[in-house]
Every structure is written in C-alpha cells, then in structure tokens.
Design a protein around this motif. Structure first.
Motif, mmCIF file in Angstrom:
data_model
loop_
_atom_site.group_PDB
_atom_site.id
_atom_site.type_symbol
_atom_site.label_atom_id
_atom_site.label_comp_id
_atom_site.label_asym_id
_atom_site.label_seq_id
_atom_site.Cartn_x
_atom_site.Cartn_y
_atom_site.Cartn_z
ATOM 1 N N ILE A 43 0.833 -1.206 0.154
ATOM 2 C CA ILE A 43 0.006 -0.007 0.061
ATOM 3 C C ILE A 43 0.948 1.282 -0.018
ATOM 4 N N ALA A 44 1.905 1.320 0.855
ATOM 5 C CA ALA A 44 2.894 2.411 0.946
ATOM 6 C C ALA A 44 3.554 2.652 -0.309
ATOM 7 N N LEU A 47 0.786 4.270 -2.611
ATOM 8 C CA LEU A 47 0.761 5.624 -2.309
ATOM 9 C C LEU A 47 1.819 6.196 -3.163
ATOM 10 N N ARG A 50 1.533 7.094 -6.802
ATOM 11 C CA ARG A 50 0.460 7.954 -6.973
ATOM 12 C C ARG A 50 1.091 9.147 -6.911
ATOM 13 N N GLN A 51 1.825 9.405 -5.754
ATOM 14 C CA GLN A 51 2.677 10.730 -5.591
ATOM 15 C C GLN A 51 3.602 11.113 -6.696
ATOM 16 N N LEU A 87 -5.588 1.119 -0.865
ATOM 17 C CA LEU A 87 -5.552 2.046 -1.805
ATOM 18 C C LEU A 87 -6.815 2.789 -2.201
ATOM 19 N N ALA A 90 -7.581 5.393 0.166
ATOM 20 C CA ALA A 90 -6.852 6.605 0.025
ATOM 21 C C ALA A 90 -7.129 7.190 -1.126
ATOM 22 N N HIS A 91 -8.135 6.980 -1.991
ATOM 23 C CA HIS A 91 -8.665 7.651 -3.122
ATOM 24 C C HIS A 91 -7.696 7.493 -4.373
ATOM 25 N N VAL A 92 -7.169 6.261 -4.395
ATOM 26 C CA VAL A 92 -6.057 5.939 -5.528
ATOM 27 C C VAL A 92 -6.784 5.226 -6.404
#
Ligand code: PMM
Length: 287
Positions: A43-44, A47, A50-51, A87, A90-92
């Motif tokens: 998950i990290a 994220l 995505r970033q 994910l 977290a809105h991914v």
C-alpha cells in the motif's frame, strides 16, 4: 484523448496518455517480485507511485514471467484484496491485473476502476460473462497461452497482422457475450509469446494496432527485450538499468497516440509522456 467508456471522470478529463504504475504483490514477478509482498508495504508503494504521478496503480497478485506457474485463486485474492482496499480508501485509482473473473469481481466490488487481463479473457471462461455484467473498462491483452508455455508459442509469419487479427477475434468473442466494445482497451502484450524482434515490430507499427479502433495500452517497462537491446560483453542490461530505455518507449508510445503506458518508474514516464504529447501536437495530431 479517446478514453474507454466506464473510466472514472477525473481520468476521463486527462487529455494525454495515462501513466499506469505497476504494483506486483507477488514473491516472484521478474522485476519487482518479493519487494511488495507484504500488504502494508505494498500500500505504501502504491501511494508512492500515485505521488510520483501515476494516474492509475495496477495491482497484480500472480506473476506472469515466462515459465511461471499459476497460484491458487485464494492466494491471489489474499495478496491483492487488502492492497486494493487500502489504496481505494486513500482515493487512489486502482486497476486489477488478473486473469480470473472471481478476483476481478472482488476487486471491482472493493473499488477497483479497471480490469487488466493479460489473457484477454482466454484463461478463464467466466471472465467474458463477468465483463459483460460489469461497467468498468477492460484491458484485452494479446495472449497465446499460459506463462509456463508461452515462449514455445512465439512463432509468427507476420507478427503485426497476426496479433491484430487475434486481438480482433478476442474483441468479437467478448462482443458476442454482450460486452460493450466501447469499454475495451487493447494491448499487444509485449514479451508474452514474443521474441525481442516481435516486440520491436509491434512497437514500430502502433499505427496498425491503432487502426483496430480501440485505446491502446503499452507495457514495455524493464522487459527482457530492452535488456537485450542494451546488452554488452557482460550480457543483457540488468533490470534496474533499463528505465531510460523504458522512458524512451513511453515518449514514443505517447507520440504515436497510445492511451496509456504501464511502467515501474512513474515520474520519468510522466515527463516522457509530456514530450510525446507535445511532439504529437506539433505534428498536427490530437492527443
Ligand atoms: N506485462 C506484465 C504484467 N501485466 N498487463 C498488460 N496489460 N500489459 C503488459 O505488458 C503486462 C501486463 C508483466 O510485466 P511486469 O512483471 O513488469 O508487471
């Protein structure tokens, strides 16, 4: 950019080639196997992708490297579902890379917005009917058989013509089950039952694949044909030193009008896609 039906509005609003970040939650994928097999770390990583600028994060729980065996469905679900759920929370935007209808259904129920099937519906007879009953976009990749045997299936007289015809046949089979062709994305399946030269011929004729009339997804990132291209006396270029070549493919795919590129290293591919888009616009073509 022509997007598939069913794509979420924020992605539809993007007037450029999308960048799909790869997240393999497997112990044995050829390029990132074992790195993200724990859900929290995966998950990290998602994220992080995505970033870096991934428009979509493509979560896969089954390795497709040449020679790989299948994993039981329960194990595939155990790998991907917590990651997809985390994910999505977290809105991914998440895509699920699976050949199984059961996994696709569970992940779409958990909020995945796209299904990426490397078998194009060929591995699971339940997949086509499930796709017909769903509303998300569906990637039909060119596939000739399971990873265990695919290197024996890499024989073509005319790779561009045969891949195009076989993709067309998959589309027709799905349409006959009631799938709306407007939701389909096609992918030539670089490295899947293809030798290096087959991959280059397909990349050199993206126009012929575009003529099929569907959005195109291209997955070249870190694949063996890039290692072969950059080989020297010590052998093929190692996996972790193939990204500049992959970025070049991203730029050229965007310049050719591809809908999306599927990559391990997102930030540089976002830049590459911007270059390809500007190049294409200057040549008078729309994005
Ligand atoms: N390649 C891999 C896995 N999934 N999906 C699509 N649509 N296209 C591809 O080319 C593709 C895929 C294998 O590569 P990886 O191990 O780097 O994920």
């Amino acid at each position: 950019m022509r997007h598939p039906e069913g794509l979420p509005a924020p992605l539809r609003a993007l007037d450029r080639t999308l960048v799909m970040g790869i997240l393999n939650v497997t112990p044995d994928s050829f390029s990132d196997g074992g790195l993200w097999s724990d859900a929290d770390r995966a998950i990290a990583r998602g994220l992080g992708l995505r970033q870096e600028g991934a428009d979509v994060v493509d979560v896969g729980g089954e390795s497709t490297r040449p020679g790989a065996d299948r994993v039981p469905v329960s194990e595939e679900l155990d790998r991907v579902l917590p990651v997809v759920t985390g994910l999505v929370a977290a809105h991914v935007p998440v895509s699920i890379d699976t050949m199984r209808a059961e996994v696709a259904a569970a992940c779409v129920d958990a909020g995945a917005c796209l299904v990426n099937d490397v078998s194009g519906g060929g591995a699971d007879p339940e997949m086509g009917p499930w796709v017909a009953s769903s509303t998300v976009p569906y990637v039909v990749m060119h596939w000739r058989g399971p990873s265990r045997v695919m290197s024996q299936l890499a024989t073509y007289d005319d790779v561009v013509g045969e891949v195009s015809a076989e993709l067309r046949a998959r589309v027709d089979a799905l349409a006959s089950l009631g799938v709306d062709p407007g939701r389909l994305i096609l992918d030539p399946g670089l490295g899947f039952a293809k030798e290096s030269d087959h991959n280059w011929q397909l990349l050199g004729r993206l126009d012929a694949l575009q003529d099929l009339g569907f959005p195109l997804l291209i997955g070249a990132s870190r694949k063996r044909f890039l290692g072969d291209l950059l080989a020297d006396d010590s052998g093929p270029r190692p996996l972790d030193a193939r990204d500049a070549a992959g970025d070049a493919v991203s730029a050229l795919a965007a310049a050719a009008g591809a809908w999306a590129v599927r990559v391990h290293e997102v930030a540089a591919s976002r830049d590459a896609v911007a270059v390809g888009r500007a190049w294409r616009a200057a040549s008078g073509e729309s994005a």
